[in-house]
Write a protein that holds these residues in place. Structure first.
Motif, PDB file in Angstrom:
ATOM      1  N   UNK A  28      33.262  19.679 -42.257  1.00 37.06           N
ATOM      2  CA  UNK A  28      33.823  20.223 -43.168  1.00 37.06           C
ATOM      3  C   UNK A  28      34.896  18.698 -43.955  1.00 37.06           C
ATOM      4  N   UNK A  29      35.504  19.585 -44.951  1.00 39.35           N
ATOM      5  CA  UNK A  29      35.532  18.336 -45.800  1.00 39.35           C
ATOM      6  C   UNK A  29      36.951  18.237 -46.407  1.00 39.35           C
ATOM      7  N   UNK A  30      37.292  17.037 -46.645  1.00 36.12           N
ATOM      8  CA  UNK A  30      38.956  17.338 -47.689  1.00 36.12           C
ATOM      9  C   UNK A  30      38.515  17.863 -49.414  1.00 36.12           C
TER      10      UNK A  30
ATOM     11  N   UNK B 259      39.608  25.847 -47.858  1.00 28.90           N
ATOM     12  CA  UNK B 259      39.888  26.547 -47.391  1.00 28.90           C
ATOM     13  C   UNK B 259      41.170  26.292 -46.032  1.00 28.90           C
ATOM     14  N   UNK B 260      41.540  24.824 -46.676  1.00 28.77           N
ATOM     15  CA  UNK B 260      42.565  24.461 -46.222  1.00 28.77           C
ATOM     16  C   UNK B 260      43.860  24.404 -46.583  1.00 28.77           C
ATOM     17  N   UNK B 261      44.923  24.396 -45.486  1.00 29.31           N
ATOM     18  CA  UNK B 261      46.259  24.301 -46.165  1.00 29.31           C
ATOM     19  C   UNK B 261      46.988  26.299 -46.419  1.00 29.31           C
TER      20      UNK B 261
ATOM     21  N   UNK C  28      43.970  22.173 -39.477  1.00 23.60           N
ATOM     22  CA  UNK C  28      43.799  20.637 -39.083  1.00 23.60           C
ATOM     23  C   UNK C  28      42.265  20.331 -39.111  1.00 23.60           C
ATOM     24  N   UNK C  29      41.515  19.804 -39.252  1.00 18.70           N
ATOM     25  CA  UNK C  29      40.539  19.524 -39.732  1.00 18.70           C
ATOM     26  C   UNK C  29      39.887  19.303 -37.776  1.00 18.70           C
TER      27      UNK C  29
ATOM     28  N   UNK D  99      32.292  16.403 -38.272  1.00 19.95           N
ATOM     29  CA  UNK D  99      32.498  15.916 -39.237  1.00 19.95           C
ATOM     30  C   UNK D  99      33.342  15.784 -39.746  1.00 19.95           C
ATOM     31  N   UNK D 100      34.733  15.033 -40.697  1.00 21.11           N
ATOM     32  CA  UNK D 100      35.106  15.264 -41.960  1.00 21.11           C
ATOM     33  C   UNK D 100      34.373  14.377 -43.583  1.00 21.11           C
TER      34      UNK D 100
END
Ligand SMILES: [Zn+2]
Length: 166
Positions: free
Chosen positions: A89-91, A95-97, A118-119, A145-146
């Motif tokens: 995944x990545x910062x 799709x986050x938040x 949350x990753x 991994x992030x």
């Protein structure tokens, strides 16, 4: 020039120098499958030091484990010999938040988008899903991994190994 015409023009140039023997076969030589987000900023091969022929790279929104990822992993493991999976995944992921409800409103698609709160939690769910899928027993190791879009560093949050059967 319209994008499709650009692509076909680029392919003409590529085909001139194409060397079909450069990759020996369809089996990924590192016995590796990488699942990551479709985000256009991620150069998966460069980020992980991979070369053509070394890994299956499966991409979707968020790099989440969906039915179609499981379908691909079934073939990747049983037909093409992979035994290691990297979930990346990545910062700053789209799709986050966000919530499913928000994504339904934006897209009109009544599907489960698998948003990421949350990753660590999302990677944990996806690792568990692969690890507990009976037909994916050939997979011996899964890492979560992030990847940091800004720094270029990939941090390992989960490193799972299958216990060997006695
Ligand atoms: Zn993303």
């Amino acid at each position: 020039m319209p994008v499709v015409r650009q692509l076909l023009a680029a392919n003409e140039v590529y085909a001139e120098g194409h060397e079909p023997q450069r990759v020996p076969g369809a089996w990924p030589t590192r016995r590796l499958a990488v699942i990551t987000c479709m985000d256009a900023r991620i150069d998966v091969f460069a980020v992980l030091g991979l070369h053509l022929g070394e890994a299956h790279v499966l991409r979707n929104a968020g790099g989440r484990v969906t039915d179609d990822i499981l379908r691909s992993l079934a073939l990747s493991t049983h037909v093409l010999g992979t035994d290691t999976v990297v979930l990346m995944q990545h910062t700053k992921c789209g799709l986050a938040g966000v919530t499913d409800a928000q994504l339904h409103d934006i897209t009109g698609a009544e599907v489960h988008f698998l948003p990421i709160d949350d990753h660590g939690d999302a990677l944990g769910e996806d690792v568990d899903l692969i690890a507990s899928t009976p037909y994916l027993a050939p997979i011996r190791r899964i890492v979560g991994l992030v990847y940091d879009i800004e720094s270029g560093h990939a941090e390992c949050l989960i490193d799972w190994r299958r216990e060997s059967q006695p």
